[in-house]
Design a protein around this motif. Structure first.
Motif, PDB file in Angstrom:
ATOM      1  N   GLY A   1      18.363  29.405  -1.467  1.00  0.00           N
ATOM      2  CA  GLY A   1      17.438  29.784  -2.526  1.00  0.00           C
ATOM      3  C   GLY A   1      15.998  29.478  -2.188  1.00  0.00           C
ATOM      4  O   GLY A   1      15.675  28.933  -1.120  1.00  0.00           O
ATOM      5  N   ILE A   2      15.116  29.829  -3.117  1.00  0.00           N
ATOM      6  CA  ILE A   2      13.667  29.655  -2.950  1.00  0.00           C
ATOM      7  C   ILE A   2      13.132  28.782  -4.075  1.00  0.00           C
ATOM      8  O   ILE A   2      13.480  28.968  -5.245  1.00  0.00           O
ATOM      9  N   VAL A   3      12.286  27.832  -3.710  1.00  0.00           N
ATOM     10  CA  VAL A   3      11.590  26.993  -4.683  1.00  0.00           C
ATOM     11  C   VAL A   3      10.107  27.326  -4.608  1.00  0.00           C
ATOM     12  O   VAL A   3       9.496  27.232  -3.537  1.00  0.00           O
ATOM     13  N   SER A   4       9.522  27.723  -5.727  1.00  0.00           N
ATOM     14  CA  SER A   4       8.088  27.998  -5.782  1.00  0.00           C
ATOM     15  C   SER A   4       7.393  26.788  -6.399  1.00  0.00           C
ATOM     16  O   SER A   4       7.454  26.570  -7.618  1.00  0.00           O
ATOM     17  N   LEU A   5       6.765  25.999  -5.557  1.00  0.00           N
ATOM     18  CA  LEU A   5       6.073  24.802  -6.030  1.00  0.00           C
ATOM     19  C   LEU A   5       4.731  25.185  -6.637  1.00  0.00           C
ATOM     20  O   LEU A   5       3.946  25.906  -6.021  1.00  0.00           O
ATOM     21  N   SER A   6       4.458  24.671  -7.825  1.00  0.00           N
ATOM     22  CA  SER A   6       3.158  24.924  -8.454  1.00  0.00           C
ATOM     23  C   SER A   6       2.073  24.038  -7.858  1.00  0.00           C
ATOM     24  O   SER A   6       0.888  24.351  -7.917  1.00  0.00           O
ATOM     25  N   ASN A   7       2.486  22.913  -7.278  1.00  0.00           N
ATOM     26  CA  ASN A   7       1.566  22.038  -6.551  1.00  0.00           C
ATOM     27  C   ASN A   7       2.379  21.244  -5.522  1.00  0.00           C
ATOM     28  O   ASN A   7       3.592  21.386  -5.448  1.00  0.00           O
ATOM     29  N   GLY A   8       1.690  20.432  -4.727  1.00  0.00           N
ATOM     30  CA  GLY A   8       2.432  19.574  -3.811  1.00  0.00           C
ATOM     31  C   GLY A   8       2.059  19.676  -2.351  1.00  0.00           C
ATOM     32  O   GLY A   8       2.560  18.909  -1.534  1.00  0.00           O
ATOM     33  N   ALA A   9       1.169  20.618  -1.972  1.00  0.00           N
ATOM     34  CA  ALA A   9       0.757  20.736  -0.576  1.00  0.00           C
ATOM     35  C   ALA A   9      -0.490  19.894  -0.332  1.00  0.00           C
ATOM     36  O   ALA A   9      -1.507  20.046  -1.027  1.00  0.00           O
ATOM     37  N   ILE A  10      -0.423  18.995   0.652  1.00  0.00           N
ATOM     38  CA  ILE A  10      -1.549  18.108   0.944  1.00  0.00           C
ATOM     39  C   ILE A  10      -1.779  18.015   2.450  1.00  0.00           C
ATOM     40  O   ILE A  10      -0.905  18.305   3.256  1.00  0.00           O
ATOM     41  N   VAL A  11      -3.000  17.617   2.802  1.00  0.00           N
ATOM     42  CA  VAL A  11      -3.289  17.063   4.121  1.00  0.00           C
ATOM     43  C   VAL A  11      -3.261  15.554   3.910  1.00  0.00           C
ATOM     44  O   VAL A  11      -4.057  15.013   3.141  1.00  0.00           O
ATOM     45  N   ALA A  12      -2.332  14.878   4.549  1.00  0.00           N
ATOM     46  CA  ALA A  12      -2.130  13.457   4.267  1.00  0.00           C
ATOM     47  C   ALA A  12      -3.323  12.620   4.737  1.00  0.00           C
ATOM     48  O   ALA A  12      -3.802  12.762   5.870  1.00  0.00           O
ATOM     49  N   LEU A  13      -3.804  11.759   3.867  1.00  0.00           N
ATOM     50  CA  LEU A  13      -4.857  10.816   4.226  1.00  0.00           C
ATOM     51  C   LEU A  13      -4.320   9.876   5.297  1.00  0.00           C
ATOM     52  O   LEU A  13      -3.238   9.299   5.152  1.00  0.00           O
ATOM     53  N   ARG A  14      -5.041   9.731   6.408  1.00  0.00           N
ATOM     54  CA  ARG A  14      -4.572   8.835   7.463  1.00  0.00           C
ATOM     55  C   ARG A  14      -4.431   7.424   6.907  1.00  0.00           C
ATOM     56  O   ARG A  14      -5.261   6.970   6.118  1.00  0.00           O
ATOM     57  N   HIS A  15      -3.389   6.739   7.362  1.00  0.00           N
ATOM     58  CA  HIS A  15      -3.073   5.459   6.732  1.00  0.00           C
ATOM     59  C   HIS A  15      -2.295   4.558   7.685  1.00  0.00           C
ATOM     60  O   HIS A  15      -1.746   5.019   8.688  1.00  0.00           O
ATOM     61  N   ILE A  16      -2.272   3.283   7.349  1.00  0.00           N
ATOM     62  CA  ILE A  16      -1.520   2.295   8.114  1.00  0.00           C
ATOM     63  C   ILE A  16      -0.503   1.639   7.194  1.00  0.00           C
ATOM     64  O   ILE A  16      -0.850   1.119   6.135  1.00  0.00           O
ATOM     65  N   HIS A  17       0.770   1.674   7.607  1.00  0.00           N
ATOM     66  CA  HIS A  17       1.829   0.939   6.922  1.00  0.00           C
ATOM     67  C   HIS A  17       1.869  -0.482   7.501  1.00  0.00           C
ATOM     68  O   HIS A  17       1.788  -0.664   8.714  1.00  0.00           O
ATOM     69  N   MET A  18       2.054  -1.464   6.647  1.00  0.00           N
ATOM     70  CA  MET A  18       2.241  -2.845   7.123  1.00  0.00           C
ATOM     71  C   MET A  18       2.941  -3.683   6.065  1.00  0.00           C
ATOM     72  O   MET A  18       2.945  -3.333   4.872  1.00  0.00           O
ATOM     73  N   THR A  19       3.545  -4.777   6.507  1.00  0.00           N
ATOM     74  CA  THR A  19       4.212  -5.701   5.592  1.00  0.00           C
ATOM     75  C   THR A  19       3.184  -6.645   4.980  1.00  0.00           C
ATOM     76  O   THR A  19       2.064  -6.784   5.495  1.00  0.00           O
ATOM     77  N   PRO A  20       3.524  -7.345   3.900  1.00  0.00           N
ATOM     78  CA  PRO A  20       2.604  -8.339   3.338  1.00  0.00           C
ATOM     79  C   PRO A  20       2.197  -9.412   4.350  1.00  0.00           C
ATOM     80  O   PRO A  20       1.035  -9.828   4.377  1.00  0.00           O
ATOM     81  N   ALA A  21       3.136  -9.857   5.178  1.00  0.00           N
ATOM     82  CA  ALA A  21       2.811 -10.875   6.188  1.00  0.00           C
ATOM     83  C   ALA A  21       1.806 -10.339   7.197  1.00  0.00           C
ATOM     84  O   ALA A  21       0.865 -11.047   7.595  1.00  0.00           O
ATOM     85  N   GLN A  22       1.986  -9.096   7.619  1.00  0.00           N
ATOM     86  CA  GLN A  22       1.042  -8.490   8.558  1.00  0.00           C
ATOM     87  C   GLN A  22      -0.321  -8.297   7.910  1.00  0.00           C
ATOM     88  O   GLN A  22      -1.367  -8.517   8.550  1.00  0.00           O
ATOM     89  N   ALA A  23      -0.332  -7.906   6.634  1.00  0.00           N
ATOM     90  CA  ALA A  23      -1.600  -7.746   5.922  1.00  0.00           C
ATOM     91  C   ALA A  23      -2.353  -9.081   5.857  1.00  0.00           C
ATOM     92  O   ALA A  23      -3.576  -9.125   6.031  1.00  0.00           O
ATOM     93  N   ASP A  24      -1.624 -10.166   5.622  1.00  0.00           N
ATOM     94  CA  ASP A  24      -2.254 -11.492   5.610  1.00  0.00           C
ATOM     95  C   ASP A  24      -2.861 -11.814   6.967  1.00  0.00           C
ATOM     96  O   ASP A  24      -3.976 -12.343   7.053  1.00  0.00           O
ATOM     97  N   ASP A  25      -2.140 -11.483   8.034  1.00  0.00           N
ATOM     98  CA  ASP A  25      -2.652 -11.735   9.386  1.00  0.00           C
ATOM     99  C   ASP A  25      -3.930 -10.952   9.648  1.00  0.00           C
ATOM    100  O   ASP A  25      -4.849 -11.439  10.315  1.00  0.00           O
ATOM    101  N   PHE A  26      -3.978  -9.724   9.149  1.00  0.00           N
ATOM    102  CA  PHE A  26      -5.158  -8.882   9.344  1.00  0.00           C
ATOM    103  C   PHE A  26      -6.273  -9.203   8.350  1.00  0.00           C
ATOM    104  O   PHE A  26      -7.407  -8.736   8.508  1.00  0.00           O
ATOM    105  N   GLY A  27      -5.965  -9.986   7.322  1.00  0.00           N
ATOM    106  CA  GLY A  27      -6.943 -10.257   6.271  1.00  0.00           C
ATOM    107  C   GLY A  27      -7.165  -9.056   5.376  1.00  0.00           C
ATOM    108  O   GLY A  27      -8.277  -8.823   4.892  1.00  0.00           O
ATOM    109  N   LEU A  28      -6.075  -8.287   5.128  1.00  0.00           N
ATOM    110  CA  LEU A  28      -6.174  -7.068   4.346  1.00  0.00           C
ATOM    111  C   LEU A  28      -5.236  -7.107   3.153  1.00  0.00           C
ATOM    112  O   LEU A  28      -4.377  -7.973   3.061  1.00  0.00           O
TER     113      LEU A  28
END
Length: 213
Positions: free
Chosen positions: A129-156
């Motif tokens: 079948g076909i799904v017609s999305l009314s919204n939902g297409a993006i250019v993803a904002l560049r980002h960094i995934h990290m754990t809370p412990a890693q964020a603490d190490d980075f000071g973020l």
């Protein structure tokens, strides 16, 4: 300053830079166009109660590339065999590059994943079948995934914006990089294909966080 003192100073600065790199380096994950689907939309695309099948695990825990693909169609063009990433989500979302958007004929906004307000839609075409999305297409904002412990190490902290430095033949600086913190994440920076090509980045390359805004 004599020659020997100059050599010592240069060596000291090189060592400091290497330590900074080792401490703050972040692996790169290059993200090609892909689709996230809701349970409801998967039922339409592939059939009632269909379950995605795992092609390969992604670095983020619990996330995987599925064997299933769809065609994404815009007003001007389409891309076939666009991979669905699992597991299913609450709302369907299509992530494309700016270059992709020209072929599709849409004007997606640069958005954080999940923020679909005022975004354009697309058609998703599956075998059932076909799904017609009314919204939902993006250019993803560049980002960094990290754990809370890693964020603490980075000071973020979650939602901070940082700059990162890249290396190699197209060395440069990427700004407006979103920090995303969760105990469900693994350390990785996501860029799209356009960004990767501009800075000659590949999966597994490393960048370093330069500063916090």
């Amino acid at each position: 300053m004599d020659k020997e003192e100059l050599i010592k100073l240069v060596t000291k600065r090189v060592i400091e830079k290497m330590k900074d790199y080792d401490t703050h380096k972040v692996p790169i994950g290059v993200s090609n166009r892909h689709v996230h689907v809701s349970r409801q939309d998967l039922d339409i695309l592939y059939g009632k109660e269909y379950e995605l099948t795992r092609k390969g695990d992604l670095k983020q825990p619990g996330q995987f590339a599925s064997n299933e693909t769809v065609t994404i169609r815009g007003p001007k063009g389409e891309f076939e065999r666009v991979r669905i990433l699992g597991p299913v989500r609450k709302q369907s979302q299509v992530e494309v590059s700016k270059t992709d958007s020209f072929r599709l004929g849409i004007r997606p906004l640069i958005k954080e994943s999940g923020d679909l307000k005022e975004t354009p839609g697309l058609d998703l075409i599956g075998p059932k079948g076909i799904v017609s999305l009314s919204n939902g297409a993006i250019v993803a904002l560049r980002h960094i995934h990290m754990t809370p412990a890693q964020a603490d190490d980075f000071g973020l902290k979650d939602k901070d914006m940082v700059e990162v430095e890249t290396f190699g033949e197209r060395r440069g600086v990427l700004g407006e990089v979103l920090v995303r913190v969760s105990d469900q994440f693994a350390l990785e920076m996501h860029v799209d294909v356009d960004e990767a090509n501009a800075f000659s980045l590949s999966n597994g390359d490393h960048v370093i966080i330069r500063k916090e805004r």
